[in-house]
Each structure stands twice: as C-alpha cells, then as structure tokens.
Design a protein around this motif. Structure first.
Motif, PDB file in Angstrom:
ATOM      1  N   LEU A  19       0.432  69.087  36.160  1.00 49.01           N
ATOM      2  CA  LEU A  19       1.462  69.485  34.710  1.00 49.01           C
ATOM      3  C   LEU A  19       2.195  68.617  34.915  1.00 49.01           C
ATOM      4  CD1 LEU A  19       1.269  73.182  35.036  1.00 49.01           C
ATOM      5  CD2 LEU A  19       0.288  71.936  33.149  1.00 49.01           C
ATOM      6  N   ARG A  72       6.374  68.454  34.060  1.00 49.65           N
ATOM      7  CA  ARG A  72       7.780  69.524  33.651  1.00 49.65           C
ATOM      8  C   ARG A  72       8.738  68.859  33.712  1.00 49.65           C
ATOM      9  NH1 ARG A  72      11.103  73.774  35.622  1.00 49.65           N
ATOM     10  NH2 ARG A  72      10.362  76.081  34.577  1.00 49.65           N
ATOM     11  N   THR A  91      13.336  72.440  31.557  1.00 53.17           N
ATOM     12  CA  THR A  91      11.612  73.240  31.024  1.00 53.17           C
ATOM     13  C   THR A  91      12.586  74.696  31.109  1.00 53.17           C
ATOM     14  OG1 THR A  91      11.013  71.435  31.470  1.00 53.17           O
ATOM     15  CG2 THR A  91      10.214  73.770  31.083  1.00 53.17           C
ATOM     16  N   VAL A 124       7.835  78.205  31.462  1.00 48.38           N
ATOM     17  CA  VAL A 124       6.693  76.968  30.830  1.00 48.38           C
ATOM     18  C   VAL A 124       6.882  76.218  32.119  1.00 48.38           C
ATOM     19  CG1 VAL A 124       6.405  75.154  29.803  1.00 48.38           C
ATOM     20  CG2 VAL A 124       8.028  76.541  28.445  1.00 48.38           C
ATOM     21  N   LEU A 125       5.533  76.427  32.722  1.00 46.94           N
ATOM     22  CA  LEU A 125       4.737  75.892  33.778  1.00 46.94           C
ATOM     23  C   LEU A 125       4.758  74.096  34.342  1.00 46.94           C
ATOM     24  CD1 LEU A 125       1.729  77.391  34.498  1.00 46.94           C
ATOM     25  CD2 LEU A 125       4.175  77.934  35.567  1.00 46.94           C
ATOM     26  N   GLY A 126       4.772  74.096  32.484  1.00 43.32           N
ATOM     27  CA  GLY A 126       5.405  72.190  32.683  1.00 43.32           C
ATOM     28  C   GLY A 126       3.758  72.171  30.779  1.00 43.32           C
ATOM     29  N   ALA A 148       1.709  72.753  25.705  1.00 44.00           N
ATOM     30  CA  ALA A 148       2.427  73.843  26.692  1.00 44.00           C
ATOM     31  C   ALA A 148       1.427  74.966  27.858  1.00 44.00           C
ATOM     32  CB  ALA A 148       3.475  74.690  26.193  1.00 44.00           C
TER      33      ALA A 148
END
Length: 169
Positions: free
Chosen positions: A31, A33, A37, A41-43, A53
């Motif tokens: 991911l 990021r 963010t 949202v992890l990335g 997303a």
C-alpha cells in the motif's frame, strides 16, 4: 431466489455483505499511504488500471480503535474488494473471511437501541447451515463526505504519480 452472503469476522462478531456487492477477496497488497490520509484508510494500491482505497472496516465503523498500521499483522487480513460505484473502488480489510452462504430467510430488523450510528447494518440474517450474521448495507458503509475525501486523496496521488512518470530513478 436466495441471495448469497459473504460472511466475515470483525473483532469477535460475524458480519456479512451481500455477495453481489463483493467483487472478490484479495490478499493484502503493498500500500501507498499519502500524507493526510485519515485513520481508517490504510492506503491505496493499483489493481490493473484502477486505484483502490484499502480501508480498515473495523476502524471505519468504530468497532476497534485506530493504531498505526502494522504491516506484519495486515499481511494475514484479507480485503473484500467491493463493486464499482461512482468514484474510487474500495477494498475493506476484515479480520477473516469465513464462508459464502445463501440466506435461509428474510433479514430481521434490529431494535432501534441496537442499531449503530450511521445505520450501516441492514439487520440480522439466518444463513443456510444454521449460522447467523449481522448483515451490512454496502451502500451505507461510507458516508458521502468520506467518499469525497477518498476521491480527493486518490486524485492527489494520481497527480503526484504523473509528475514522476518517466523520471529516471
């Protein structure tokens, strides 16, 4: 006709999403990021030509406190890639996927005092084989302002990617 439900675990509870809303279950990819963010949202990752997303569903829904993402722990948590709607595609990280089963009956509404804020639960559903799960409404998992923020982050990341295209590294 009976609707199939993707059954998964979040924290210590079984939840479900209607199978037509889930495109596939995927392993956690690498991911990116971007700065700014929001916690759930992890990335973002690329799937073909799409930017997706990755969202921690338990954090988004307030079922678990946010902690900085631990790559080792996330490696074993699957993502439910949800169907395309308007905007950026989303993939929700869950603690584990258990099964896909048809519904054995109608969805039972939850009492008002058991409904979470955001109204993302459609109710409880009994599944073939005697299992029950709390059925989520995929259209109500993200609020409109959350969708807009995710889309803005994806646009910013795409612009930044475009600056670096063709750059010698």
């Amino acid at each position: 006709m009976s609707v199939a439900v993707v059954i998964f675990r979040l924290v210590d509870t079984c939840y479900g999403l209607p199978a037509p809303a889930v495109r596939e279950c995927v392993a956690m990819p690498e991911l990116v990021r971007p700065a700014g963010t929001p916690a759930p949202v992890l990335g973002f990752f690329r799937l073909g030509g799409e930017r997706v997303a990755a969202i921690d569903l338990a954090v988004l829904l307030g079922l678990r406190d946010w902690l900085a993402p631990d790559a080792a722990a996330m490696l074993y948590r699957p993502l439910l890639l949800c169907g395309a709607g308007a905007g950026v595609r989303t993939a929700f990280m869950v603690d584990g996927v258990l099964d896909v089963r048809p519904m054995a009956g109608a969805v039972t509404a939850l009492p008002d005092d058991a409904r979470p804020a955001g109204d993302w639960l459609a109710g409880e559903v009994e599944l073939v084989g005697g299992m029950t799960a709390l059925l989520m409404d995929p259209d109500r998992l993200l609020m409109e302002r959350e969708r807009r923020r995710i889309e803005a982050l994806a646009r910013d990341a795409a612009l930044r990617d475009a600056v670096w295209e063709g750059a010698d590294v």
